[in-house]
Design a protein around this motif. Structure first.
Motif, PDB file in Angstrom:
ATOM      1  N   TYR A 102      -7.683   8.038   2.377  1.00  0.00           N
ATOM      2  CA  TYR A 102      -8.695   6.996   2.434  1.00  0.00           C
ATOM      3  C   TYR A 102      -8.779   6.231   1.113  1.00  0.00           C
ATOM      4  O   TYR A 102      -8.393   6.728   0.052  1.00  0.00           O
ATOM      5  CB  TYR A 102     -10.065   7.595   2.751  1.00  0.00           C
ATOM      6  CG  TYR A 102     -10.173   8.193   4.135  1.00  0.00           C
ATOM      7  CD1 TYR A 102      -9.165   8.040   5.089  1.00  0.00           C
ATOM      8  CD2 TYR A 102     -11.305   8.915   4.508  1.00  0.00           C
ATOM      9  CE1 TYR A 102      -9.284   8.586   6.344  1.00  0.00           C
ATOM     10  CE2 TYR A 102     -11.429   9.471   5.769  1.00  0.00           C
ATOM     11  CZ  TYR A 102     -10.408   9.315   6.688  1.00  0.00           C
ATOM     12  OH  TYR A 102     -10.524   9.864   7.937  1.00  0.00           O
ATOM     13  N   THR A 103      -9.307   5.014   1.185  1.00  0.00           N
ATOM     14  CA  THR A 103      -9.448   4.179  -0.007  1.00  0.00           C
ATOM     15  C   THR A 103     -10.485   4.758  -0.954  1.00  0.00           C
ATOM     16  O   THR A 103     -11.617   5.060  -0.556  1.00  0.00           O
ATOM     17  CB  THR A 103      -9.856   2.746   0.394  1.00  0.00           C
ATOM     18  OG1 THR A 103      -8.891   2.236   1.313  1.00  0.00           O
ATOM     19  CG2 THR A 103      -9.918   1.844  -0.830  1.00  0.00           C
ATOM     20  N   GLY A 163      -5.004   2.217   0.121  1.00  0.00           N
ATOM     21  CA  GLY A 163      -5.223   3.392   0.956  1.00  0.00           C
ATOM     22  C   GLY A 163      -4.167   3.438   2.044  1.00  0.00           C
ATOM     23  O   GLY A 163      -3.255   2.603   2.089  1.00  0.00           O
ATOM     24  N   HIS A 164      -4.284   4.395   2.950  1.00  0.00           N
ATOM     25  CA  HIS A 164      -3.268   4.593   3.981  1.00  0.00           C
ATOM     26  C   HIS A 164      -3.927   4.604   5.354  1.00  0.00           C
ATOM     27  O   HIS A 164      -4.692   5.510   5.675  1.00  0.00           O
ATOM     28  CB  HIS A 164      -2.514   5.898   3.743  1.00  0.00           C
ATOM     29  CG  HIS A 164      -1.819   5.946   2.416  1.00  0.00           C
ATOM     30  ND1 HIS A 164      -0.591   5.352   2.197  1.00  0.00           N
ATOM     31  CD2 HIS A 164      -2.194   6.479   1.229  1.00  0.00           C
ATOM     32  CE1 HIS A 164      -0.225   5.548   0.935  1.00  0.00           C
ATOM     33  NE2 HIS A 164      -1.195   6.219   0.327  1.00  0.00           N
ATOM     34  N   ILE A 165      -3.610   3.597   6.156  1.00  0.00           N
ATOM     35  CA  ILE A 165      -4.127   3.510   7.516  1.00  0.00           C
ATOM     36  C   ILE A 165      -3.148   4.246   8.421  1.00  0.00           C
ATOM     37  O   ILE A 165      -1.943   3.991   8.384  1.00  0.00           O
ATOM     38  CB  ILE A 165      -4.304   2.038   7.937  1.00  0.00           C
ATOM     39  CG1 ILE A 165      -5.396   1.399   7.061  1.00  0.00           C
ATOM     40  CG2 ILE A 165      -4.677   1.937   9.406  1.00  0.00           C
ATOM     41  CD1 ILE A 165      -5.358  -0.087   7.001  1.00  0.00           C
ATOM     42  N   THR A 176      -6.521   3.894  13.085  1.00  0.00           N
ATOM     43  CA  THR A 176      -5.100   4.119  13.348  1.00  0.00           C
ATOM     44  C   THR A 176      -4.472   2.905  14.003  1.00  0.00           C
ATOM     45  O   THR A 176      -5.016   2.352  14.960  1.00  0.00           O
ATOM     46  CB  THR A 176      -4.916   5.337  14.284  1.00  0.00           C
ATOM     47  OG1 THR A 176      -5.404   6.506  13.632  1.00  0.00           O
ATOM     48  CG2 THR A 176      -3.461   5.535  14.649  1.00  0.00           C
ATOM     49  N   SER A 191       0.813  -1.218   0.000  1.00  0.00           N
ATOM     50  CA  SER A 191       0.000   0.000   0.000  1.00  0.00           C
ATOM     51  C   SER A 191       0.845   1.266   0.000  1.00  0.00           C
ATOM     52  O   SER A 191       0.364   2.343  -0.358  1.00  0.00           O
ATOM     53  CB  SER A 191      -0.947   0.018   1.202  1.00  0.00           C
ATOM     54  OG  SER A 191      -0.224  -0.015   2.424  1.00  0.00           O
ATOM     55  N   ALA A 225      -8.942   1.858   4.002  1.00  0.00           N
ATOM     56  CA  ALA A 225      -8.638   2.954   4.920  1.00  0.00           C
ATOM     57  C   ALA A 225      -9.820   3.910   5.005  1.00  0.00           C
ATOM     58  O   ALA A 225     -10.302   4.405   3.984  1.00  0.00           O
ATOM     59  CB  ALA A 225      -7.395   3.700   4.434  1.00  0.00           C
ATOM     60  N   GLU A 273      -3.922  -4.441   0.745  1.00  0.00           N
ATOM     61  CA  GLU A 273      -4.351  -3.174   1.327  1.00  0.00           C
ATOM     62  C   GLU A 273      -4.291  -2.073   0.289  1.00  0.00           C
ATOM     63  O   GLU A 273      -3.347  -2.004  -0.501  1.00  0.00           O
ATOM     64  CB  GLU A 273      -3.461  -2.813   2.520  1.00  0.00           C
ATOM     65  CG  GLU A 273      -3.883  -1.545   3.249  1.00  0.00           C
ATOM     66  CD  GLU A 273      -3.070  -1.303   4.516  1.00  0.00           C
ATOM     67  OE1 GLU A 273      -2.556  -0.179   4.678  1.00  0.00           O
ATOM     68  OE2 GLU A 273      -2.945  -2.239   5.336  1.00  0.00           O
TER      69      GLU A 273
END
Length: 302
Positions: free
Chosen positions: A163-164, A135-137, A188, A105, A184, A133
Motif C-alpha cells: 500500500y501507499t 504503491g502497488h495495485i 485490484t 511504480s 494503493a 502512481e
C-alpha cells in the motif's frame, strides 16, 4: 469539449465527487462512454491504456478520441493510462492528449521520482496534466492486463509494503509536482476472485499529509458504499474498465442466445452495437455513483 485532467480533478476535489476514467480501445466503447456521460451530464475521462496497443495503436485511436472529445456536450479529458515509457507519453502529448499517466511504480522510489519529474516538466510546459502512481495495485489473473502478470498480497511481506505510504506520498508529490496521484489501498486490476480487503482509511491518512487529487485504479466490482466512502475520503478520479467490458460481452452473449433460439442470422455490425449499448448502460450506472450527488463542473473547452 476537450479539457485537461487538472481541471476535472480539482473541481471534483472541491465538490467531493469523482470523475470516471474509462479505457476506450475501440470506437464502440468510446462512443458508449461519451454518450453515457452526456446522458448523465457528467464530466468524463476517456483513456488509452498502453497495454491495449495490441488491440489498437495509440496513433490510430488517439486522434479519434480527441475528435470525439471535442464534439462532446460535456467536459472530456483524453488521457494516456499507464504509460511506461517517455516515448509513449511524448507521443500522446504530440497527438493532443490533455493528460498522461507515467507509471514507474514498479521501479525504486528514487527512480519513480526522477523519471516522473522529467515527464511533469515536459507536460506542464505544454499545459498537459500528469498522473503518477505510488504503491502497488494488485492485478488479477483474470482481465488484469497491466503487463506485469498477476500481483497479489502474497507477493509482499505485508500489506504495508504494497500500500501507499503516506509520508512517501507527501515526499513524492512535493518533489515531482504531479497533478494527481494513484494510490494503493487494496483494489485490484481485473476481476475480483475474492472480496477485496480495502484500507479506505489509508486514503484519509495520505490526504492528511498531502492534499491533492487522488486516483483509484482497479475500481470495478466494488459496492456503491465503498465507492462513496473512497470519494468522501479523497478519491477524485476512478479508473473503471473490466466490468464495463464484461457488460458489453454479456449483452452480446444474451443477444446471441436469443438469435439462436429464433434460428436467425447474426451479423457482426449488430454485435458491435449491442455491446455499445450494454457498455453505455453500465457506465451510466457507475457515473451516477461517482457523481456522489454533486453538480459537475462546466468549463471552457481548449
Amino acid at each position: 469539449m476537450l479539457v485537461t485532467l487538472k481541471e476535472l480533478v480539482e473541481d471534483a476535489k472541491e465538490k467531493k465527487y469523482a470523475v470516471g476514467s474509462f479505457n476506450t480501445p475501440n470506437l464502440e466503447t468510446l462512443r458508449a462512454v461519451i454518450k453515457a456521460a452526456e446522458e448523465v451530464n457528467s464530466p468524463v475521462i476517456v483513456a488509452h491504456a498502453e497495454v491495449h496497443e495490441d488491440l489498437i495503436p495509440l496513433d490510430v485511436m488517439g486522434p479519434i478520441m480527441i475528435q470525439e472529445a471535442k464534439k462532446a456536450k460535456v467536459p472530456v479529458c483524453v488521457h494516456l493510462d499507464h504509460g511506461s515509457s517517455f516515448e509513449q507519453c511524448v507521443k500522446a502529448m504530440k497527438l493532443g492528449f490533455t493528460s498522461v499517466m507515467y507509471d514507474a511504480s514498479g521501479k525504486s522510489f528514487e527512480d519513480n521520482v526522477t523519471e516522473t519529474k522529467e515527464i511533469v516538466k515536459i507536460a506542464h510546459s505544454l499545459g498537459i496534466s500528469v498522473e503518477a502512481e505510488l504503491g502497488h495495485i494488485f492485478t488479477s489473473a483474470v482481465g488484469g492486463g497491466e503487463g506485469r502478470g498477476p500481483l497479489g498480497a502474497e507477493d509482499f511481506n505485508s500489506l504495508d509494503d504494497a500500500y501507499t505510504n503516506p509520508d512517501s506520498a507527501k515526499e513524492f508529490v512535493e518533489r515531482t509536482n504531479v497533478d494527481a496521484l494513484a494510490i494503493a489501498f487494496g483494489t485490484t486490476h481485473g476481476v475480483y476472485l475474492t472480496k477485496p480487503e480495502l484500507d479506505l482509511n489509508r486514503i484519509t491518512e495520505i490526504k492528511n499529509k498531502i492534499d491533492i487529487p487522488f486516483v483509484m485504479h482497479g475500481a470495478s466490482g466494488l459496492s456503491d458504499e465503498e465507492y462513496r466512502t473512497a470519494i468522501n475520503n479523497g478519491i477524485t478520479k476512478i479508473n473503471y474498465f473490466t466490468y464495463m467490458s464484461m457488460a458489453g460481452g454479456t449483452a452480446i452473449s444474451n443477444f446471441v442466445k436469443e438469435m439462436d433460439e429464433k434460428n436467425e442470422a447474426i451479423f457482426f455490425h449488430e454485435l458491435a452495437l449491442i455491446a455499445e449499448e450494454g457498455i453505455k448502460q453500465n457506465v451510466k450506472g457507475v457515473l451516477n455513483t461517482f457523481l456522489n450527488q454533486k453538480v459537475p463542473l462546466h468549463v471552457q473547452p481548449l
